[in-house]
Design a protein around this motif. Structure first.
Motif, PDB file in Angstrom:
ATOM      1  N   ASP A 199       4.865   9.185  12.551  1.00  0.00           N
ATOM      2  CA  ASP A 199       4.282   9.947  11.560  1.00  0.00           C
ATOM      3  C   ASP A 199       5.434  10.455  10.455  1.00  0.00           C
ATOM      4  O   ASP A 199       5.239  11.244   9.804  1.00  0.00           O
ATOM      5  N   ALA A 200       6.340   9.422  10.505  1.00  0.00           N
ATOM      6  CA  ALA A 200       7.649   9.631   9.550  1.00  0.00           C
ATOM      7  C   ALA A 200       7.468   8.669   8.502  1.00  0.00           C
ATOM      8  O   ALA A 200       7.301   7.512   8.963  1.00  0.00           O
ATOM      9  N   LEU A 201       7.667   9.270   7.292  1.00  0.00           N
ATOM     10  CA  LEU A 201       7.738   8.237   6.204  1.00  0.00           C
ATOM     11  C   LEU A 201       9.402   7.986   6.013  1.00  0.00           C
ATOM     12  O   LEU A 201      10.177   8.995   5.718  1.00  0.00           O
ATOM     13  N   VAL A 202       9.844   6.802   6.160  1.00  0.00           N
ATOM     14  CA  VAL A 202      11.224   6.468   6.150  1.00  0.00           C
ATOM     15  C   VAL A 202      11.299   6.103   4.546  1.00  0.00           C
ATOM     16  O   VAL A 202      10.842   4.983   4.034  1.00  0.00           O
ATOM     17  N   LEU A 252       6.500   3.484   7.210  1.00  0.00           N
ATOM     18  CA  LEU A 252       6.017   4.426   8.060  1.00  0.00           C
ATOM     19  C   LEU A 252       6.186   4.185   9.458  1.00  0.00           C
ATOM     20  O   LEU A 252       6.160   3.126   9.954  1.00  0.00           O
ATOM     21  N   ASP A 253       6.972   5.186  10.238  1.00  0.00           N
ATOM     22  CA  ASP A 253       7.411   4.967  11.491  1.00  0.00           C
ATOM     23  C   ASP A 253       6.831   6.054  12.359  1.00  0.00           C
ATOM     24  O   ASP A 253       7.257   7.265  12.320  1.00  0.00           O
ATOM     25  N   LEU A 296       0.730  -1.249   0.260  1.00  0.00           N
ATOM     26  CA  LEU A 296      -0.154  -0.035  -0.050  1.00  0.00           C
ATOM     27  C   LEU A 296       0.787   1.314   0.119  1.00  0.00           C
ATOM     28  O   LEU A 296       0.513   2.351  -0.618  1.00  0.00           O
ATOM     29  N   LEU A 297       2.084   1.161   0.615  1.00  0.00           N
ATOM     30  CA  LEU A 297       2.753   2.558   0.823  1.00  0.00           C
ATOM     31  C   LEU A 297       3.398   2.628  -0.823  1.00  0.00           C
ATOM     32  O   LEU A 297       3.431   3.606  -1.079  1.00  0.00           O
ATOM     33  N   VAL A 349      12.101  10.897   6.498  1.00  0.00           N
ATOM     34  CA  VAL A 349      13.301  10.358   6.972  1.00  0.00           C
ATOM     35  C   VAL A 349      14.008   9.569   5.883  1.00  0.00           C
ATOM     36  O   VAL A 349      13.581   8.711   5.332  1.00  0.00           O
ATOM     37  N   PHE A 350      15.446  10.301   5.647  1.00  0.00           N
ATOM     38  CA  PHE A 350      16.222   9.718   4.440  1.00  0.00           C
ATOM     39  C   PHE A 350      17.232   8.502   5.119  1.00  0.00           C
ATOM     40  O   PHE A 350      17.585   8.910   6.258  1.00  0.00           O
ATOM     41  N   MET A 351      17.271   7.496   4.377  1.00  0.00           N
ATOM     42  CA  MET A 351      18.365   6.534   4.353  1.00  0.00           C
ATOM     43  C   MET A 351      19.050   6.500   3.017  1.00  0.00           C
ATOM     44  O   MET A 351      18.348   6.754   2.206  1.00  0.00           O
ATOM     45  N   VAL A 352      20.158   6.146   2.977  1.00  0.00           N
ATOM     46  CA  VAL A 352      20.863   5.684   1.785  1.00  0.00           C
ATOM     47  C   VAL A 352      21.110   4.231   1.569  1.00  0.00           C
ATOM     48  O   VAL A 352      20.966   3.606   2.289  1.00  0.00           O
ATOM     49  N   GLY A 353      20.892   4.074   0.006  1.00  0.00           N
ATOM     50  CA  GLY A 353      20.949   3.047  -0.280  1.00  0.00           C
ATOM     51  C   GLY A 353      21.614   2.724  -1.818  1.00  0.00           C
ATOM     52  O   GLY A 353      21.948   4.068  -2.230  1.00  0.00           O
ATOM     53  N   LEU A 354      21.916   1.653  -2.223  1.00  0.00           N
ATOM     54  CA  LEU A 354      22.534   1.648  -3.544  1.00  0.00           C
ATOM     55  C   LEU A 354      21.723   1.861  -4.823  1.00  0.00           C
ATOM     56  O   LEU A 354      20.598   1.206  -4.624  1.00  0.00           O
TER      57      LEU A 354
END
Length: 191
Positions: free
Chosen positions: A106-109, A103-104, A83-84, A133-138
């Motif tokens: 109220d934050a969308l990771v 979704l964590d 759904l996301l 909220v940003f994370m980094v990936g390849l």
């Protein structure tokens, strides 16, 4: 989020600097890699490092985390909320090398290849009202995960297997034949 996007040349210099500081590469190896990469066709540097076996995936993710000052996340093998993901168009996700993770509260990771892309946070807000909220990936792993989610399964375009239907019909006919034979043999035993 930082305002200035790292251009490709600067990205290469900075990621090589981080990998050198972490002891993964020697300074001369970093210089040689930069020259080798510049001689290649347009290709993402992270893919170049991995495909040539020059850096392990976990080391590269750690270096990207240091470079962008956000946590790293390996999307390979991760499960994503159906759904996301459907809240975001496939072309948007691929163009920006981003995939919503969860979704964590109220934050969308989100996992993104370049967290400092100007306007990315604003563009994401077209599809969500959540804090981001940003994370980094390849990049390649993110894009592969998006394609895997949105693209039809390989088997969806295969026509029905005619042979299977024929086999099922033959099995039914054989079952009926066996039942008739048993019925005949039982009626012969009654006599």
């Amino acid at each position: 989020m930082r305002e200035n996007k790292i251009d490709n040349a600067t990205f290469v210099d900075r990621i090589l600097e981080v990998l050198t500081k972490q002891g993964i590469l020697k300074p001369q190896e970093a210089k040689d890699l930069k020259i080798a990469f510049e001689q290649r066709a347009a290709e993402q540097f992270d893919y170049f490092l991995l495909s040539e076996g020059l850096v392990e995936k976990n080391a590269l993710l750690k270096a990207l985390s240091v470079l962008y000052k956000v946590p790293a996340f390996d999307v390979n093998g991760a499960f994503f909320d159906h759904l996301l993901l459907t809240n975001f168009p496939k072309d948007f996700l691929l163009r920006n090398a981003v995939i919503p993770l969860e979704l964590d509260g109220d934050a969308l990771v989100v996992v993104v290849a370049e967290p400092d892309t100007p306007g990315l946070e604003h563009a994401l807000r077209q599809f969500t009202e959540n804090d981001i909220v940003f994370m980094v990936g390849l990049r390649t792993a993110i894009c592969d995960a998006v394609k895997e989610f949105y693209d039809k399964a390989v088997t969806e375009d295969i026509p029905e297997d005619v042979d299977i239907r024929q086999e099922q019909d033959q099995e039914r006919a054989a079952d009926q034949y066996v039942r008739r034979k048993r019925a005949i043999s039982r009626s012969g035993d009654d006599e």
